[in-house]
Design a protein around this motif. Structure first.
Motif, PDB file in Angstrom:
ATOM      1  N   ARG A  51       0.823  -1.219   0.000  1.00 10.85           N
ATOM      2  CA  ARG A  51       0.000   0.000   0.000  1.00 10.85           C
ATOM      3  C   ARG A  51       0.852   1.262   0.000  1.00 10.85           C
ATOM      4  O   ARG A  51       0.319   2.375   0.123  1.00 10.85           O
ATOM      5  N   ALA A  52       2.141   1.114  -0.172  1.00 12.13           N
ATOM      6  CA  ALA A  52       3.052   2.250  -0.033  1.00 12.13           C
ATOM      7  C   ALA A  52       2.818   3.343  -1.075  1.00 12.13           C
ATOM      8  O   ALA A  52       3.095   4.514  -0.818  1.00 12.13           O
ATOM      9  N   PHE A  53       2.304   2.986  -2.252  1.00 12.36           N
ATOM     10  CA  PHE A  53       2.143   3.974  -3.323  1.00 12.36           C
ATOM     11  C   PHE A  53       0.709   4.478  -3.471  1.00 12.36           C
ATOM     12  O   PHE A  53       0.427   5.268  -4.384  1.00 12.36           O
ATOM     13  N   GLU A  54      -0.205   4.054  -2.615  1.00 17.02           N
ATOM     14  CA  GLU A  54      -1.624   4.397  -2.790  1.00 17.02           C
ATOM     15  C   GLU A  54      -1.843   5.910  -2.831  1.00 17.02           C
ATOM     16  O   GLU A  54      -2.483   6.444  -3.740  1.00 17.02           O
ATOM     17  N   GLU A  98      -0.431   4.222 -17.826  1.00 22.43           N
ATOM     18  CA  GLU A  98      -1.073   3.665 -16.643  1.00 22.43           C
ATOM     19  C   GLU A  98      -0.013   3.327 -15.612  1.00 22.43           C
ATOM     20  O   GLU A  98       1.058   2.828 -15.954  1.00 22.43           O
ATOM     21  N   ILE A  99      -0.288   3.614 -14.359  1.00 26.43           N
ATOM     22  CA  ILE A  99       0.558   3.207 -13.240  1.00 26.43           C
ATOM     23  C   ILE A  99      -0.378   2.629 -12.189  1.00 26.43           C
ATOM     24  O   ILE A  99      -1.300   3.307 -11.735  1.00 26.43           O
ATOM     25  N   LYS A 100      -0.149   1.395 -11.808  1.00 30.11           N
ATOM     26  CA  LYS A 100      -1.042   0.759 -10.843  1.00 30.11           C
ATOM     27  C   LYS A 100      -0.267  -0.261 -10.021  1.00 30.11           C
ATOM     28  O   LYS A 100       0.844  -0.665 -10.383  1.00 30.11           O
ATOM     29  N   THR A 101      -0.864  -0.659  -8.926  1.00 29.35           N
ATOM     30  CA  THR A 101      -0.274  -1.708  -8.106  1.00 29.35           C
ATOM     31  C   THR A 101      -1.047  -3.001  -8.297  1.00 29.35           C
ATOM     32  O   THR A 101      -2.259  -2.995  -8.526  1.00 29.35           O
ATOM     33  N   ASP A 102      -0.322  -4.107  -8.246  1.00 28.76           N
ATOM     34  CA  ASP A 102      -0.959  -5.413  -8.241  1.00 28.76           C
ATOM     35  C   ASP A 102      -0.297  -6.266  -7.163  1.00 28.76           C
ATOM     36  O   ASP A 102       0.424  -5.736  -6.313  1.00 28.76           O
ATOM     37  N   SER A 103      -0.528  -7.562  -7.196  1.00 28.68           N
ATOM     38  CA  SER A 103      -0.003  -8.417  -6.132  1.00 28.68           C
ATOM     39  C   SER A 103       1.516  -8.475  -6.127  1.00 28.68           C
ATOM     40  O   SER A 103       2.129  -8.815  -5.110  1.00 28.68           O
ATOM     41  N   ARG A 104       2.139  -8.127  -7.245  1.00 26.47           N
ATOM     42  CA  ARG A 104       3.598  -8.206  -7.323  1.00 26.47           C
ATOM     43  C   ARG A 104       4.288  -6.894  -6.996  1.00 26.47           C
ATOM     44  O   ARG A 104       5.283  -6.872  -6.282  1.00 26.47           O
ATOM     45  N   GLY A 105       3.791  -5.802  -7.553  1.00 27.10           N
ATOM     46  CA  GLY A 105       4.492  -4.548  -7.340  1.00 27.10           C
ATOM     47  C   GLY A 105       3.840  -3.382  -8.052  1.00 27.10           C
ATOM     48  O   GLY A 105       2.635  -3.387  -8.331  1.00 27.10           O
TER      49      GLY A 105
END
Length: 270
Positions: A51-54, A98-105
């Motif tokens: 959650r560091a980039f949320e 697009e920039i997003k987070t998923d289960s990996r990074g």
């Protein structure tokens, strides 16, 4: 908030199939993967919370009448291999789609510009010469929050402290050549720590280092007393010369130590 640079040796950076071949997909960071770090905060394992980039992504994403991301895309952070400012490198090579987070990074999708520099980088990505991305920003919250005086160090049993980065402010990202180094301990060294050392090298030493990065050939033999081979199975540890960087030595000796430490760890893993 202290600025930082991080690089990850991810092998899955690729040009998206279809279209005109100018959209690149790659992770800029990985989550829940302790990475050995040696920097001004000491010697420790760094772990990035998923959650560091949320918050930073919410702030940087297109919103209202703004249709673009407020994130730069630069090759090697707009600097030369030796850490000096580069006018050509400071020009953006693309724009985030697009920039997003998923289960990996932290996954980035980037549309590369139709410029000479962007074309060169794209060709290197296609050929596999560039296989990693790097990002820069600032740590907003971490656990523990601060390093002790003198920095974190391994305990008596050799175990490293784990520092979890809970919130990160993203500034820019892009492909980088630095993960040519063969182990995570070297990749984890903050670029701002290595770059001033690189800037002290002579032109001949710079050429030698550039050749080493391209071909994997070693530098000159390290200073006397520094081990060049890993210990035999069950043998003694190589000693502090292979575990701690030489204090107040020349830039060339510091870089030789970085390369040596990576080689020793790579051989131990065989």
């Amino acid at each position: 908030m202290e600025a930082f640079v991080r690089s990850f040796p991810l092998e899955d950076i690729h040009v998206r199939a279809g279209g005109d071949g100018r959209t690149v997909e790659a992770y800029a960071a990985v989550f829940d993967t302790p990475t050995e770090i040696y920097d001004q905060d000491g010697h420790y394992n760094e772990d990035i919370d998923r959650r560091a980039f949320e918050r930073t992504l919410n702030q940087l994403a297109p919103a209202g009448s703004r249709t673009t991301w407020r994130v730069g895309v630069l090759y090697n952070h707009g600097r030369t291999l030796f850490g000096t400012p580069s006018e050509r490198g400071a020009m953006p090579i693309g724009a985030p789609v697009e920039i997003k987070t998923d289960s990996r990074g932290l996954l980035t999708v980037t549309r590369y510009n139709k410029t000479e520099l962007a074309d060169e980088v794209l060709e290197n990505i296609r050929e596999g010469s560039i296989s990693a991305q790097s990002f820069s920003g600032a740590f907003v919250r971490s656990d523990p929050g601060r390093s002790p005086r003198g920095g974190w160090r391994a305990d008596a049993s050799g175990k490293l402290r784990t520092v979890r980065r809970q919130e990160i402010k993203l500034r820019e990202y892009g492909p980088t050549p630095f993960p040519a180094y063969p182990d995570a301990a070297v990749i984890g060294v903050r670029a701002e720590q290595v770059m001033p050392l690189l800037a002290e090298l002579s032109p001949d030493e710079r050429d030698k280092l550039a050749q080493m990065l391209r071909t994997g050939t070693p530098l000159d033999p390290p200073a006397q007393g520094t081990p060049t081979d890993p210990p035999a199975a069950g043998g003694p540890n190589p000693g502090p010369a292979a575990e701690d960087p030489p204090a107040r030595h020349s830039a060339r000796q510091q870089i030789a130590w970085i390369k040596l430490r990576a080689e020793i760890k790579a051989r131990r893993a065989l």
